[in-house]
Design a protein around this motif. Structure first.
Motif: not given
Length: 479
Positions: A373-395
């Protein structure tokens, strides 16, 4: 013949036998060849069967055209006329021959030119099917003969960009009518009714037969990957979806349960037929994989039956979805449906196994919607989702790394504590000594294993998410 000649012939024979033995195919190669031969033979038999059926159909048509006593004989001759229904999402071309959608174009998505590797010839629309690949016939079993709508020329009336009515009239004034109405996006509604034909049917003959076929186009340049996600899918009336095999040939598979809809699905787009009264049990489904390089993925076929009111008072109602496998769009279309059923059309989007489906359905999908919805490039969206999942599992990952570091430091002490337990009968004591050392330094291999198991779904769901982007499906904004 002297001794030398005999020895020479024997040596030649040994060489030939040895060469033949050395070059004979392995058991795996023989099995693969057998499978290929079986598939080729099955396709050959199917082609022969289709040719025979085609000859029978052609012969039946010739006899029907010659038989002027048939109710709709006069409607078997005419000139096909095309009518276009369109909105800002789709453009549907309907033919008066058979009164069906002969071509479906989905706007706003990239249609790749498979003949060229560059994207210069790509189009800003996708052709889901056309008259060369798709056919649809409705059949009425009357007392006199079977009436096939595919053989009739209908008269179009009351048409504009969103509605059209097709009518075939018999010499006695009987009619077959199909009324189409295109919604504001991807949903097409159709009413099928007959009039003045009460006496033409047997008392218990209240069935409309549907024969739908489509040789679906390859839309993406990666044949194998796209073909893996192309499936003939159907929805059971009692709930849940199922599908025919993605990789192997299935011909005239009987579906014993009642079903609401059938979808001819490829990786990113689907053509779906929905019946208000549902389709009866023992429907027949076919899925035949195509060869790479043909420009097609699979041959689909569905032979269905639904209720028909011979009096014409209650029409048989259908809805057709021609659009992307977009989770949110499919949810919205289901709400727009006039049938009031829980169709579960969003199950056309593969979200993974049950555990992964929960994660993707209630977490990843919302994050995906927010970022796109922020009109971000799809490749960047997938990278951000991956980083978010990494952040969630970081502890958990951090604790695992710390535990691994402790294990490496602890290894010399473990070796020292267990060196006296080298005999097989001392293994229990060795384990007890190791656990004592683990407890002393606060290390637990079992907790590390549990952490790995807990974070696995978050990593594996990425493998499911990335091949099947939920809301992008290679549209023009994503490239």
């Amino acid at each position: 013949m002297d001794k030398n000649n005999i020895i020479g012939f024997l040596l030649i024979a040994v060489v030939l036998i040895g060469f033949s033995w050395y070059n004979q195919p392995s058991a795996e190669e023989q099995r693969a060849a057998f499978v290929q031969d079986s598939i080729a033979q099955a396709k050959k038999e199917l082609a022969a069967k289709q040719a025979v059926n085609l000859n029978k159909v052609d012969s039946a048509k010739l006899r029907a055209n010659a038989d002027t006593t048939l109710p709709f004989h006069q409607a078997m001759k005419g000139i096909a006329q095309d009518i276009t229904l369109k909105n800002n999402k789709v453009e549907l071309t309907l033919s008066s021959k058979g009164a069906i959608v002969k071509k479906a174009v989905i706007k706003g998505y990239v249609g790749h030119d498979l003949q060229h590797q560059n994207h210069t010839d790509d189009k800003n629309y996708v052709t889901l099917f056309d008259a060369t690949s798709q056919s649809l016939n409705y059949s009425l079993a009357t007392k006199e003969a079977n009436i096939n709508t595919a053989d009739l020329y209908f008269e179009p009336s009351s048409y504009n960009d969103s509605t059209v009515t097709f009518t075939a009239t018999s010499k006695a004034g009987q009619t077959i009518t199909m009324q189409y109405r295109l919604g504001r996006d991807y949903l097409l509604h159709m009413n099928f009714s007959v009039k003045g034909m009460d006496g033409n049917f047997a008392p218990n003959a209240q069935t409309l037969y549907v024969d739908w076929k489509d040789r679906i186009f390859q839309q993406e340049k990666g044949f194998s990957f796209e073909n893996r996600y192309a499936t003939l899918t159907y929805h059971a009336t009692k709930g849940g979806t199922d599908y025919l095999s993605e990789g192997k040939e299935e011909v005239d598979k009987a579906i014993e349960e009642l079903i609401d809809w059938v979808a001819f699905k490829n990786q990113f787009f689907s053509a779906v037929m929905i019946a208000k009264n549902g389709f009866e049990s023992n429907a027949s489904m076919t899925s035949i994989p195509e060869e790479k390089g043909t420009g097609y993925l699979k041959q689909y076929g569905a032979k269905l039956k639904t209720k028909l009111d011979p009096s014409g008072r209650i029409p048989s109602e259908f809805e057709f979805y021609y659009g992307p496998n977009d989770f949110r769009i499919l949810q919205r279309v289901e709400k727009e449906s006039k049938f009031g059923k829980e169709l579960q059309l969003q199950r056309l989007v593969y979200l993974g196994w049950p555990l992964f489906r929960i994660i993707n359905r209630w977490f990843t999908l919302y994050v995906f919607d927010f970022l796109t919805g922020l009109n971000i490039n799809m490749g960047i969206v997938l990278i951000l989702i991956t980083l978010l999942l990494k952040l969630i599992t970081y502890p958990m990952v951090k604790k695992s790394y710390m535990s691994s570091a402790k294990m490496r430091v602890l290894k010399p002490k473990l070796d020292e504590a267990t060196k006296q337990f080298d005999k097989p009968e001392d293994q229990m004591q060795k384990q007890q000594a190791m656990m004592a050392e683990y407890s002393k330094y606060g290390v637990s291999p079992y907790r590390d294993a549990c952490r790995c198991l807990f974070k696995c779904p978050f990593g594996l769901q990425c493998l499911i998410l990335f091949p099947m982007p939920f809301n992008c499906v290679v549209n023009t904004s994503c490239g």
